[in-house]
Write a protein that holds these residues in place. Sequence first.
Motif, PDB file in Angstrom:
ATOM      1  N   TYR A 437       0.832  -1.272  -0.074  1.00  0.00           N
ATOM      2  CA  TYR A 437      -0.025  -0.100   0.154  1.00  0.00           C
ATOM      3  C   TYR A 437       0.892   1.279  -0.019  1.00  0.00           C
ATOM      4  CZ  TYR A 437      -3.217   3.500   1.667  1.00  0.00           C
ATOM      5  OH  TYR A 437      -4.158   4.612   1.755  1.00  0.00           O
ATOM      6  N   TYR A 440       2.259   2.000  -3.267  1.00  0.00           N
ATOM      7  CA  TYR A 440       1.468   2.391  -4.336  1.00  0.00           C
ATOM      8  C   TYR A 440       1.058   3.703  -3.999  1.00  0.00           C
ATOM      9  CZ  TYR A 440      -2.834   2.515  -7.276  1.00  0.00           C
ATOM     10  OH  TYR A 440      -3.756   3.103  -8.082  1.00  0.00           O
ATOM     11  N   GLU A 441       1.015   4.122  -3.137  1.00  0.00           N
ATOM     12  CA  GLU A 441       0.780   5.675  -2.582  1.00  0.00           C
ATOM     13  C   GLU A 441       2.040   6.417  -2.903  1.00  0.00           C
ATOM     14  OE1 GLU A 441      -1.815   6.989  -1.574  1.00  0.00           O
ATOM     15  OE2 GLU A 441      -2.815   5.309  -1.638  1.00  0.00           O
ATOM     16  N   LYS A 444       1.777   6.919  -6.776  1.00  0.00           N
ATOM     17  CA  LYS A 444       0.702   7.975  -7.173  1.00  0.00           C
ATOM     18  C   LYS A 444       1.272   9.227  -6.972  1.00  0.00           C
ATOM     19  CE  LYS A 444      -3.275   7.252  -4.987  1.00  0.00           C
ATOM     20  NZ  LYS A 444      -4.470   6.966  -4.253  1.00  0.00           N
ATOM     21  N   GLU A 463      -7.687   3.666  -6.484  1.00  0.00           N
ATOM     22  CA  GLU A 463      -7.487   3.002  -5.285  1.00  0.00           C
ATOM     23  C   GLU A 463      -6.930   1.729  -5.537  1.00  0.00           C
ATOM     24  OE1 GLU A 463      -7.639   4.517  -2.479  1.00  0.00           O
ATOM     25  OE2 GLU A 463      -8.795   6.297  -3.265  1.00  0.00           O
ATOM     26  N   LEU A 464      -5.937   1.041  -4.526  1.00  0.00           N
ATOM     27  CA  LEU A 464      -5.237   0.079  -4.867  1.00  0.00           C
ATOM     28  C   LEU A 464      -6.304  -1.134  -4.883  1.00  0.00           C
ATOM     29  CD1 LEU A 464      -2.787  -1.534  -4.895  1.00  0.00           C
ATOM     30  CD2 LEU A 464      -2.544  -1.666  -2.452  1.00  0.00           C
ATOM     31  N   ASN A 465      -7.253  -1.262  -4.018  1.00  0.00           N
ATOM     32  CA  ASN A 465      -8.212  -2.380  -4.081  1.00  0.00           C
ATOM     33  C   ASN A 465      -8.918  -2.490  -5.586  1.00  0.00           C
ATOM     34  OD1 ASN A 465      -7.517  -3.188  -1.731  1.00  0.00           O
ATOM     35  ND2 ASN A 465      -9.352  -2.203  -0.887  1.00  0.00           N
ATOM     36  N   CYS A 468      -6.202  -3.863  -8.011  1.00  0.00           N
ATOM     37  CA  CYS A 468      -5.941  -5.388  -8.005  1.00  0.00           C
ATOM     38  C   CYS A 468      -7.377  -6.050  -8.741  1.00  0.00           C
ATOM     39  CB  CYS A 468      -5.975  -5.648  -6.617  1.00  0.00           C
ATOM     40  SG  CYS A 468      -4.502  -5.261  -5.852  1.00  0.00           S
TER      41      CYS A 468
END
Length: 592
Positions: A437, A440-441, A444, A463-465, A468
């Motif tokens: 997480y 990923y941030e 971004k 968003e990461l979810n 995915c």
Amino acid sequence: MSSEIEVEILKAQGINNVLSLLRAQDLYSFFKLDCEELEDLRNRACLKLKNGEYMIRPAIKDNLDYCIAVLKGKLHEQLPYRSENHDSSSNDSNEQPNCFINTFISSLNDNMNRSKYRYQYNSMMRRFASSVYALGGRNVYQFLRLNIPGAFPSIPTLESYHNEFSKRIEEGEYRFDELVSYSNKINCSYIYISEDCTSVISKVNYDVTTNSFIGFCPELKNGLPSIRQYQTDDFYELEEWFQTVKQSTLVNIHTVQPITHEAAAPFLLSCFGTDNQIVSISILFRWLYIYEKCHTNNIKVVGFSSDADPKFVKAMRLATGYFSQLPNINILDREDIFEIQIPDSWICSQPCENMFRSARALTGSFSTMTNFTIQQFLSKTRKISILNEIKCFEESSTNSNAIKFPTHHKQNQNNSFSSTSTSMDEITMANIEQTIYDAYEHAKSFIEKLEMLPLLVKNHVFELNSLCVHIRDYLKNTIYINDYSILNDDDLEFDSDSDEEINNDLSTTHENSESECEDSDNEPETKSTKDNYNGMRIYSSVADKDKKKFFKMEINGKQKYIHKQTAAWYLTNKNNRLSSDRTVRVQQTNKQ
């Protein structure tokens, strides 16, 4: 050579023998001493300089230096194996270190008192001779044997000793009995299997021991190659095989890497020729077969590995269910399933690559060829197996005279997973998710500088979810595999009943083959239309015990015999070669 004054210089220092003279570091430094007894000798042997210092007369110095040089030369001639600084009065001069040289000299001395036809070699000397033959080749071995009589057995005798360490390796044979023996010796019950291919010279050869032709691609049944498939006593059938059956351009091997606390050499489980026309499900069937056989012998296979060849990758995906499915084969629903944490360094095909490199390294001193045919590879891998067997025995031996082998620095590293710097207790699922997480941030933040965030929001991957889910759906739609292959459970059963049935089938096949041979004797003999046979050995008669090695033919109205290897040579239309350069060799593989 010397006058009285040189003698006086030596006497003044107490030098009364050759060794004392040769051990002296500086014969003239004693003139610097403030001593009245040396005053007369100093005045006669030296020149007094204006600054008050003394210098030895050049002629006297040259005489003594020449005398020392002559004595050193004579000493080297009389004592060639002793050091100049050797102390003859040492109490340890007759002691010998505990090493293999003691066994070697003892065996050599014993054989020097025997007739050359009655030389004897103990088990350690046999292992040493086999190691020299494997590492140095035939020429080196013969050179040592001719110049050190009684030290090494003859090559035919050595071949009989080789059976103590490793049997002949046949194409397509899975050496499970040898694997069990090897695992017991190193006290190992967990193994990792690797599978890989390498290019070989496409050529058909006749193997006398198995009375079969090696170099054709064996047929695969549930991924397993046929053994001794190409056996014939008919020249025309061999000629048809050359025209219709594909020849092997690759050799496919399975190696076993034992999982032990100490480094252990990989074990060659099987090898067979192929033309790379193998489907992934056949690879998976082979892995299941190996797993079942090892499980039957109380050996647990931790996993299988290979390189990034697409067919091997697909087999791994089918086995693990990574965006793939085998509806008709349930691999994971088993009672003997177990879990283990595997370091990343284990997952590779390096044991196979190591076997290929070792085989290419076993080249004679006067040969530049680093490639091999299928038959040559089988011979080389047997040498490697013998060498590994001997190394395993010697390294585990407590005998101080054991044979020593050079060890690569990587083999000294501990293979234990506990040696990793990060404790496994610190790694949790929550930690892994948080790390992903955060990464990923952080990514971004770079996307924001490029003003691409609105694009991520528009495609619902901000968003990461969401990202995915999007990637999973994409992979599922693009690379998902549904393989509806069926595996007959009978093919993976290895109880005593099935073994008995196999033996019965083999005996029946053997009886049928004998009857076919009897029928073939009554058939008309094969005739040849070739008129010129320059360079070929053709026999009018052969011994009964050797007839299986020959084709019976009629040439110019007379019955002749041609050796099966000669027939293979005659039917070979192209002399294939491979480059020693790996990149070029890969390009040449499919052109053979």
